[in-house]
Design a protein around this motif. Structure first.
Motif, PDB file in Angstrom:
ATOM      1  N   LYS A  27       0.739  -1.203   0.113  1.00 58.13           N
ATOM      2  CA  LYS A  27      -0.062  -0.100   0.065  1.00 58.13           C
ATOM      3  C   LYS A  27       1.024   1.213  -0.121  1.00 58.13           C
ATOM      4  O   LYS A  27       0.689   2.359  -0.589  1.00 58.13           O
ATOM      5  CB  LYS A  27      -0.845   0.058   1.221  1.00 58.13           C
ATOM      6  CG  LYS A  27      -1.903   1.148   1.408  1.00 58.13           C
ATOM      7  CD  LYS A  27      -2.578   1.181   2.597  1.00 58.13           C
ATOM      8  CE  LYS A  27      -3.700   2.075   2.875  1.00 58.13           C
ATOM      9  NZ  LYS A  27      -4.468   2.222   3.922  1.00 58.13           N
ATOM     10  N   LYS A  47      -0.531   1.879  -4.763  1.00 53.62           N
ATOM     11  CA  LYS A  47      -2.147   1.847  -4.374  1.00 53.62           C
ATOM     12  C   LYS A  47      -2.489   1.099  -5.574  1.00 53.62           C
ATOM     13  O   LYS A  47      -3.482   0.191  -5.391  1.00 53.62           O
ATOM     14  CB  LYS A  47      -2.924   3.038  -4.248  1.00 53.62           C
ATOM     15  CG  LYS A  47      -2.482   3.701  -2.780  1.00 53.62           C
ATOM     16  CD  LYS A  47      -3.181   4.771  -2.290  1.00 53.62           C
ATOM     17  CE  LYS A  47      -2.918   5.294  -0.957  1.00 53.62           C
ATOM     18  NZ  LYS A  47      -3.645   6.757  -0.746  1.00 53.62           N
ATOM     19  N   ARG A  48      -1.970   1.127  -6.711  1.00 56.22           N
ATOM     20  CA  ARG A  48      -2.512   0.379  -7.814  1.00 56.22           C
ATOM     21  C   ARG A  48      -2.399  -1.124  -7.848  1.00 56.22           C
ATOM     22  O   ARG A  48      -3.120  -1.817  -8.030  1.00 56.22           O
ATOM     23  CB  ARG A  48      -1.848   0.876  -9.272  1.00 56.22           C
ATOM     24  CG  ARG A  48      -2.343   0.324 -10.570  1.00 56.22           C
ATOM     25  CD  ARG A  48      -1.582   0.722 -11.583  1.00 56.22           C
ATOM     26  NE  ARG A  48      -0.334   0.586 -11.658  1.00 56.22           N
ATOM     27  CZ  ARG A  48       0.353  -0.768 -11.554  1.00 56.22           C
ATOM     28  NH1 ARG A  48      -0.380  -1.606 -12.289  1.00 56.22           N
ATOM     29  NH2 ARG A  48       1.656  -0.643 -11.525  1.00 56.22           N
ATOM     30  N   PHE A  81      -4.687  -2.482  -4.957  1.00 51.99           N
ATOM     31  CA  PHE A  81      -5.803  -2.970  -5.527  1.00 51.99           C
ATOM     32  C   PHE A  81      -5.925  -4.269  -6.154  1.00 51.99           C
ATOM     33  O   PHE A  81      -6.949  -4.913  -5.919  1.00 51.99           O
ATOM     34  CB  PHE A  81      -6.303  -1.611  -6.447  1.00 51.99           C
ATOM     35  CG  PHE A  81      -7.608  -1.802  -7.232  1.00 51.99           C
ATOM     36  CD1 PHE A  81      -8.893  -1.887  -6.448  1.00 51.99           C
ATOM     37  CD2 PHE A  81      -7.776  -2.554  -8.439  1.00 51.99           C
ATOM     38  CE1 PHE A  81     -10.091  -2.236  -6.824  1.00 51.99           C
ATOM     39  CE2 PHE A  81      -8.961  -2.651  -9.103  1.00 51.99           C
ATOM     40  CZ  PHE A  81     -10.058  -2.644  -8.207  1.00 51.99           C
ATOM     41  N   LYS A  82      -4.990  -4.079  -6.987  1.00 53.03           N
ATOM     42  CA  LYS A  82      -4.836  -5.607  -7.650  1.00 53.03           C
ATOM     43  C   LYS A  82      -4.662  -6.736  -6.789  1.00 53.03           C
ATOM     44  O   LYS A  82      -5.188  -7.883  -6.887  1.00 53.03           O
ATOM     45  CB  LYS A  82      -3.645  -5.603  -8.841  1.00 53.03           C
ATOM     46  CG  LYS A  82      -3.430  -6.958  -9.468  1.00 53.03           C
ATOM     47  CD  LYS A  82      -2.196  -6.593 -10.569  1.00 53.03           C
ATOM     48  CE  LYS A  82      -1.879  -8.022 -11.332  1.00 53.03           C
ATOM     49  NZ  LYS A  82      -0.485  -8.054 -11.954  1.00 53.03           N
ATOM     50  N   THR A 136      -5.523  -7.259  -3.594  1.00 54.86           N
ATOM     51  CA  THR A 136      -6.667  -7.185  -2.796  1.00 54.86           C
ATOM     52  C   THR A 136      -7.931  -7.905  -3.645  1.00 54.86           C
ATOM     53  O   THR A 136      -8.935  -8.461  -3.090  1.00 54.86           O
ATOM     54  CB  THR A 136      -7.186  -5.860  -2.045  1.00 54.86           C
ATOM     55  OG1 THR A 136      -7.430  -5.009  -3.051  1.00 54.86           O
ATOM     56  CG2 THR A 136      -6.145  -5.670  -0.901  1.00 54.86           C
ATOM     57  N   ARG A 137      -7.835  -7.574  -4.762  1.00 56.69           N
ATOM     58  CA  ARG A 137      -8.971  -8.215  -5.704  1.00 56.69           C
ATOM     59  C   ARG A 137      -8.801  -9.399  -6.307  1.00 56.69           C
ATOM     60  O   ARG A 137      -9.496 -10.321  -6.103  1.00 56.69           O
ATOM     61  CB  ARG A 137      -9.099  -7.383  -6.828  1.00 56.69           C
ATOM     62  CG  ARG A 137     -10.337  -7.600  -7.766  1.00 56.69           C
ATOM     63  CD  ARG A 137     -10.638  -6.399  -8.900  1.00 56.69           C
ATOM     64  NE  ARG A 137     -11.854  -7.005  -9.680  1.00 56.69           N
ATOM     65  CZ  ARG A 137     -11.983  -6.349 -10.635  1.00 56.69           C
ATOM     66  NH1 ARG A 137     -11.246  -5.240 -11.212  1.00 56.69           N
ATOM     67  NH2 ARG A 137     -13.315  -6.674 -11.416  1.00 56.69           N
ATOM     68  N   PHE A 138      -7.401  -9.895  -6.549  1.00 56.34           N
ATOM     69  CA  PHE A 138      -6.975 -11.108  -7.026  1.00 56.34           C
ATOM     70  C   PHE A 138      -6.452 -11.872  -5.963  1.00 56.34           C
ATOM     71  O   PHE A 138      -6.291 -13.150  -6.498  1.00 56.34           O
ATOM     72  CB  PHE A 138      -6.355 -11.001  -8.320  1.00 56.34           C
ATOM     73  CG  PHE A 138      -7.134 -10.154  -9.477  1.00 56.34           C
ATOM     74  CD1 PHE A 138      -8.464 -10.903 -10.126  1.00 56.34           C
ATOM     75  CD2 PHE A 138      -6.809  -8.827  -9.701  1.00 56.34           C
ATOM     76  CE1 PHE A 138      -9.017  -9.817 -11.019  1.00 56.34           C
ATOM     77  CE2 PHE A 138      -7.427  -8.102 -10.718  1.00 56.34           C
ATOM     78  CZ  PHE A 138      -8.741  -8.771 -11.339  1.00 56.34           C
TER      79      PHE A 138
END
Length: 273
Positions: free
Chosen positions: A122, A126-127, A130-131, A133-135
């Motif tokens: 983080k 942050k990009r 995000f990836k 935490t999503r995948f």
């Protein structure tokens, strides 16, 4: 919060004991008297003229004294002598009692390690966070990210990370001793010296990564990493930079360490039921 006494190599520096305090003297400068009660950690870097009474002053107060060199290697650690086992030594054995308990401890290690890794990602991007935490992400995904940000050779990287790792381990050992836990009774690093401290360092390894990246961002302009006789060393200026950055983060690292120790006590209580 107790302070850390760092003694960096200096030919003019001399450290002597004065009752419950130490005198730090440097030729041509006014000395400074430091009461031992204000010190929580002691790190000696390189060759420093120091009275043996200074070492015992701190070890008598359950404060470990760590000696490291400019390649970051931990040369020695002076610990308080105590022929009695730590108060929670017998309780800690519960983690090694059977395979189920060992697995429980290792799962906790991995879970907490991932939390720290996500926090570091983080701070880096942050990009990418995000990836992740999503995948989801695996250990090799995290290492791949760190390698992308690492703009140096592996040898340079290792010199920096070893120094920060030693500072962190020294801090953790002090916390474990104050908690009356045996720092040698870990699970992941079982049968190694300071194995429990090494287990907690494993959780916090991402903090070492991010501090190393921050240091290396500035190394070229300030010549804080130098090569001598085919080996890389940190300069005195570089060592001050590492220590300054570590101290700025110390309160957060101490809080995380105390939370991890709380987790250990909680697990011991649950496994005893």
């Amino acid at each position: 919060m107790e302070r850390t006494l760092y003694l960096n190599e200096n030919k003019e520096l001399k450290v002597i004991r004065d009752g419950p305090s130490v005198w730090v003297k440097e030729e041509g400068k006014a000395g400074s008297r430091v009461p031992a009660r204000l010190i929580g950690r002691v790190v000696i870097i390189g060759n420093v003229k120091i009275e043996s009474g200074v070492i015992t002053l701190f070890t008598d107060r359950n404060i470990p004294v760590t000696f490291i060199n400019y390649r970051g290697e931990s040369v020695a650690v002076a610990l308080p002598y105590n022929d009695k086992l730590p108060r929670h030594y017998e309780d800690q054995k519960i983690f090694l009692k059977n395979e189920q308990n060992i697995l429980r401890f290792k799962n906790w290690l991995e879970s907490r390690r991932k939390e720290i890794q996500l926090n570091v990602v983080k701070r880096l991007s942050k990009r990418i966070l995000f990836k992740f935490t999503r995948f989801g992400f695996r250990e090799k995904d995290y290492r791949s990210i760190i390698n992308q940000f690492r703009k140096c050779s592996l040898e340079q990287w290792q010199v920096i990370t070893v120094i920060i790792s030693n500072l962190l381990r020294e801090m953790i050992i002090g916390s474990l001793i104050r908690a009356d836990l045996d720092p040698h009774m870990g699970v992941l690093h079982r049968r190694h010296n300071f194995s429990l401290a090494l287990d907690l360092c494993y959780i916090l390894e991402a903090e070492i990564d991010v501090q190393s990246l921050q240091f290396l961002k500035q190394k070229i302009e300030n010549e804080r990493l130098i090569k001598e006789n085919k080996n890389w060393y940190v300069s005195k200026e570089g060592m001050r930079d590492i220590i300054h950055r570590f101290e700025n983060r110390k309160n957060q690292l101490t809080n995380i360490t105390e939370q991890l120790i709380d987790d250990i006590f909680e697990m011991m209580r649950e496994l005893r039921k």
